[in-house]
Design a protein around this motif. Structure first.
Motif, PDB file in Angstrom:
ATOM      1  N   ARG A   1       0.729  -1.335  -0.285  1.00 63.09           N
ATOM      2  CA  ARG A   1       0.108   0.052  -0.063  1.00 63.09           C
ATOM      3  C   ARG A   1       0.930   1.162  -0.050  1.00 63.09           C
ATOM      4  N   GLU A   2       1.720   1.208   0.724  1.00 67.49           N
ATOM      5  CA  GLU A   2       2.521   2.758   1.084  1.00 67.49           C
ATOM      6  C   GLU A   2       3.277   2.732  -0.275  1.00 67.49           C
ATOM      7  N   ALA A   3       3.794   1.850  -0.922  1.00 71.41           N
ATOM      8  CA  ALA A   3       4.737   2.016  -2.092  1.00 71.41           C
ATOM      9  C   ALA A   3       3.768   2.372  -3.140  1.00 71.41           C
ATOM     10  N   MET A   4       2.565   1.975  -3.330  1.00 70.51           N
ATOM     11  CA  MET A   4       1.923   2.098  -4.408  1.00 70.51           C
ATOM     12  C   MET A   4       1.175   3.477  -4.161  1.00 70.51           C
ATOM     13  N   MET A   5       0.951   4.053  -2.929  1.00 71.68           N
ATOM     14  CA  MET A   5       0.401   5.433  -2.512  1.00 71.68           C
ATOM     15  C   MET A   5       1.688   6.337  -3.148  1.00 71.68           C
ATOM     16  N   ALA A   6       2.889   6.245  -2.782  1.00 69.35           N
ATOM     17  CA  ALA A   6       3.975   6.827  -3.290  1.00 69.35           C
ATOM     18  C   ALA A   6       4.152   7.056  -4.756  1.00 69.35           C
ATOM     19  N   LYS A   7       3.806   5.834  -5.287  1.00 70.68           N
ATOM     20  CA  LYS A   7       4.050   5.614  -6.948  1.00 70.68           C
ATOM     21  C   LYS A   7       2.604   6.850  -7.569  1.00 70.68           C
ATOM     22  N   LEU A   8       1.533   6.682  -7.044  1.00 76.13           N
ATOM     23  CA  LEU A   8       0.274   7.244  -7.272  1.00 76.13           C
ATOM     24  C   LEU A   8       0.701   8.809  -7.297  1.00 76.13           C
ATOM     25  N   ARG A   9       1.142   9.013  -6.013  1.00 81.01           N
ATOM     26  CA  ARG A   9       1.386  10.569  -5.876  1.00 81.01           C
ATOM     27  C   ARG A   9       2.384  11.173  -6.763  1.00 81.01           C
ATOM     28  N   GLU A  10       3.396  10.391  -7.189  1.00 83.96           N
ATOM     29  CA  GLU A  10       4.583  10.748  -7.906  1.00 83.96           C
ATOM     30  C   GLU A  10       3.953  11.031  -9.267  1.00 83.96           C
ATOM     31  N   HIS A  11       2.796  10.565  -9.841  1.00 82.80           N
ATOM     32  CA  HIS A  11       2.339  10.667 -11.069  1.00 82.80           C
ATOM     33  C   HIS A  11       0.965  11.763 -10.842  1.00 82.80           C
ATOM     34  N   GLY A  12       0.932  12.385  -9.572  1.00 81.92           N
ATOM     35  CA  GLY A  12      -0.201  13.499  -9.139  1.00 81.92           C
ATOM     36  C   GLY A  12      -1.454  12.742  -9.167  1.00 81.92           C
ATOM     37  N   VAL A  13      -1.577  11.614  -8.850  1.00 78.38           N
ATOM     38  CA  VAL A  13      -2.995  10.988  -8.563  1.00 78.38           C
ATOM     39  C   VAL A  13      -3.213  10.922  -7.126  1.00 78.38           C
ATOM     40  N   VAL A  14      -4.619  11.296  -6.812  1.00 78.47           N
ATOM     41  CA  VAL A  14      -4.725  11.275  -5.361  1.00 78.47           C
ATOM     42  C   VAL A  14      -4.902   9.861  -4.793  1.00 78.47           C
ATOM     43  N   ALA A  15      -4.122   9.655  -3.624  1.00 79.68           N
ATOM     44  CA  ALA A  15      -4.179   8.608  -2.911  1.00 79.68           C
ATOM     45  C   ALA A  15      -4.368   8.664  -1.416  1.00 79.68           C
ATOM     46  N   GLU A  16      -5.166   8.017  -0.760  1.00 80.67           N
ATOM     47  CA  GLU A  16      -5.402   8.196   0.619  1.00 80.67           C
ATOM     48  C   GLU A  16      -5.434   7.031   1.281  1.00 80.67           C
ATOM     49  N   THR A  17      -5.203   6.872   2.650  1.00 76.19           N
ATOM     50  CA  THR A  17      -5.466   5.937   3.544  1.00 76.19           C
ATOM     51  C   THR A  17      -6.369   6.075   4.703  1.00 76.19           C
ATOM     52  N   VAL A  18      -7.387   5.488   5.059  1.00 79.32           N
ATOM     53  CA  VAL A  18      -8.035   5.438   6.236  1.00 79.32           C
ATOM     54  C   VAL A  18      -7.743   4.180   7.080  1.00 79.32           C
ATOM     55  N   ALA A  19      -7.078   4.446   8.262  1.00 76.44           N
ATOM     56  CA  ALA A  19      -6.966   3.101   9.025  1.00 76.44           C
ATOM     57  C   ALA A  19      -7.803   3.269  10.240  1.00 76.44           C
ATOM     58  N   LEU A  20      -8.232   1.855  10.397  1.00 81.21           N
ATOM     59  CA  LEU A  20      -9.366   1.673  11.356  1.00 81.21           C
ATOM     60  C   LEU A  20      -8.509   0.765  12.655  1.00 81.21           C
ATOM     61  N   PRO A  21      -8.187   1.547  13.726  1.00 86.31           N
ATOM     62  CA  PRO A  21      -7.302   1.233  14.665  1.00 86.31           C
ATOM     63  C   PRO A  21      -8.091  -0.186  15.418  1.00 86.31           C
ATOM     64  N   GLY A  22      -7.255  -1.198  15.818  1.00 86.88           N
ATOM     65  CA  GLY A  22      -7.874  -2.213  16.739  1.00 86.88           C
ATOM     66  C   GLY A  22      -8.582  -3.180  15.878  1.00 86.88           C
ATOM     67  N   THR A  23      -8.659  -3.100  14.610  1.00 87.47           N
ATOM     68  CA  THR A  23      -9.482  -3.723  13.748  1.00 87.47           C
ATOM     69  C   THR A  23      -8.786  -5.173  13.232  1.00 87.47           C
ATOM     70  N   PRO A  24      -9.835  -6.130  13.077  1.00 85.42           N
ATOM     71  CA  PRO A  24      -9.370  -7.323  12.584  1.00 85.42           C
ATOM     72  C   PRO A  24      -9.436  -7.458  11.044  1.00 85.42           C
ATOM     73  N   HIS A  25      -8.732  -8.200  10.223  1.00 89.75           N
ATOM     74  CA  HIS A  25      -9.097  -8.388   8.906  1.00 89.75           C
ATOM     75  C   HIS A  25     -10.587  -8.838   8.584  1.00 89.75           C
ATOM     76  N   SER A  26     -11.046  -8.435   7.601  1.00 85.08           N
ATOM     77  CA  SER A  26     -12.694  -8.692   7.288  1.00 85.08           C
ATOM     78  C   SER A  26     -13.670  -7.795   8.398  1.00 85.08           C
ATOM     79  N   PHE A  27     -12.925  -6.600   8.800  1.00 83.80           N
ATOM     80  CA  PHE A  27     -13.798  -5.744   9.621  1.00 83.80           C
ATOM     81  C   PHE A  27     -15.120  -5.353   9.016  1.00 83.80           C
ATOM     82  N   TRP A  28     -14.994  -5.105   7.632  1.00 83.49           N
ATOM     83  CA  TRP A  28     -16.167  -4.504   7.022  1.00 83.49           C
ATOM     84  C   TRP A  28     -17.312  -5.412   6.812  1.00 83.49           C
TER      85      TRP A  28
END
Length: 309
Positions: free
Chosen positions: A254-281
């Motif tokens: 994720r972090e590397a892809m965000m950096a690559k997107l931003r290098e191209h001027g593409v919006v890239a954002e992260t929302v982290a949900l603390p304390g959550t397991p995988h499949s939280f949705w």
């Protein structure tokens, strides 16, 4: 090449009876998580009266197999709403579109059109079949606006876990048809050392990714590379939102892809949900903050939705 039924394929491939007995869905995942998270509840997919739901719409046929989607349409509005196509998880070999119904219902309640989609699992067809199926679902939706009434020029791909990776890959290679991508706790790079530590583990015979690609990284390196969304980033990529759990192994790259997107001027954002397991949705109390993150992001991409009639 013979395509075995999923349960038989899992047995013959060495995945074992436990994989057959424990499909990926909210119920089985709840049983795994409830001891550590006693307050969780399986999220409801109940919709308000204003939302219209149409199920089992066939968008493609593969021989005797019919691939379908379910549509969630918001109430009448002054303007056609963006459409979010939701791709389920399950390690590319299990799961079904019903997992995404709670997200679809809540998105529709907030004025977005939503569709949950089925695709061929690895026991039915290996990579890139699932990607082809999601692309075909997008094409079907674009060709049938009279069915859903949504804005086909504002289409979004979103998915969780394996579905997040599929959504990101299909979105990065959509030639402009996808205007935003939401990757919920899904991989961005299969080839990184951290991803291969889990997905190329020789003790797993096969791993979920190995089963999908038809071989370990050393056997199918081109496919592992091709299926990594990070390798398709360009200045034409759509904006991307990552929603992640507290378990970083599932969103490797994720972090590397965000950096690559931003290098191209593409919006890239992260929302982290603390304390959550995988499949939280799949569960309350995390469905609401997940939908909040999705709609906040889409509001920035598309602007505020017009009021309902």
């Amino acid at each position: 090449m013979t395509r075995w039924p999923l349960a038989l394929w899992l047995l013959l491939s060495g995945a074992g009876a436990s994989a057959i007995a424990q499909p990926y869905n909210a119920e089985t995942t709840y049983r795994k998580l409830v001891a550590a998270y006693p307050d969780i509840r399986i999220a409801s997919s109940t919709v308000p009266a204003s939302v219209q739901v149409r199920k089992d719409i066939v968008y493609a046929r593969r021989g005797e197999l019919s691939l379908a989607l379910d549509l969630y349409s918001p109430g009448p509005r002054d303007q056609a709403a963006p459409l979010v196509l939701l791709v389920h998880g399950g390690g590319w070999r299990s799961g079904d579109r019903g997992e995404m119904a709670p997200l679809a219902a809540r998105l529709a309640a907030r004025g977005y059109a939503a569709a949950t989609v089925s695709y061929r699992l690895s026991g039915q067809a290996r990579y890139p079949a699932a990607i082809d199926d999601v692309r075909d679902a997008l094409q079907w939706l674009r060709a049938h606006p009279e069915v859903h009434g949504a804005d086909v020029d504002r289409m979004v791909l979103a998915g969780g876990s394996a579905g997040g990776q599929i959504a990101a890959l299909a979105g990065m290679t959509s030639d402009g048809a996808v205007k935003a991508v939401i990757n919920i706790d899904g991989l961005s790079d299969f080839t990184s050392e951290e991803a291969r530590r889990h997905e190329d583990d020789p003790a797993k015979n096969p791993s979920a990714a190995g089963a999908w690609f038809g071989g370990r990284y050393a056997e199918q390196p081109a496919l592992w590379h091709q299926a990594s969304p990070i390798n398709h980033v360009s200045r034409a990529s759509p904006p991307v939102l990552f929603i992640v759990s507290s378990m970083p192994r599932f969103s490797v790259g994720r972090e590397a892809m965000m950096a690559k997107l931003r290098e191209h001027g593409v919006v890239a954002e992260t929302v982290a949900l603390p304390g959550t397991p995988h499949s939280f949705w799949l569960f309350d109390p995390w469905v609401t903050p997940t939908v909040d993150a999705m709609t906040d992001f889409l509001g920035r991409v598309f602007g505020a939705l017009p009021a309902s009639e």
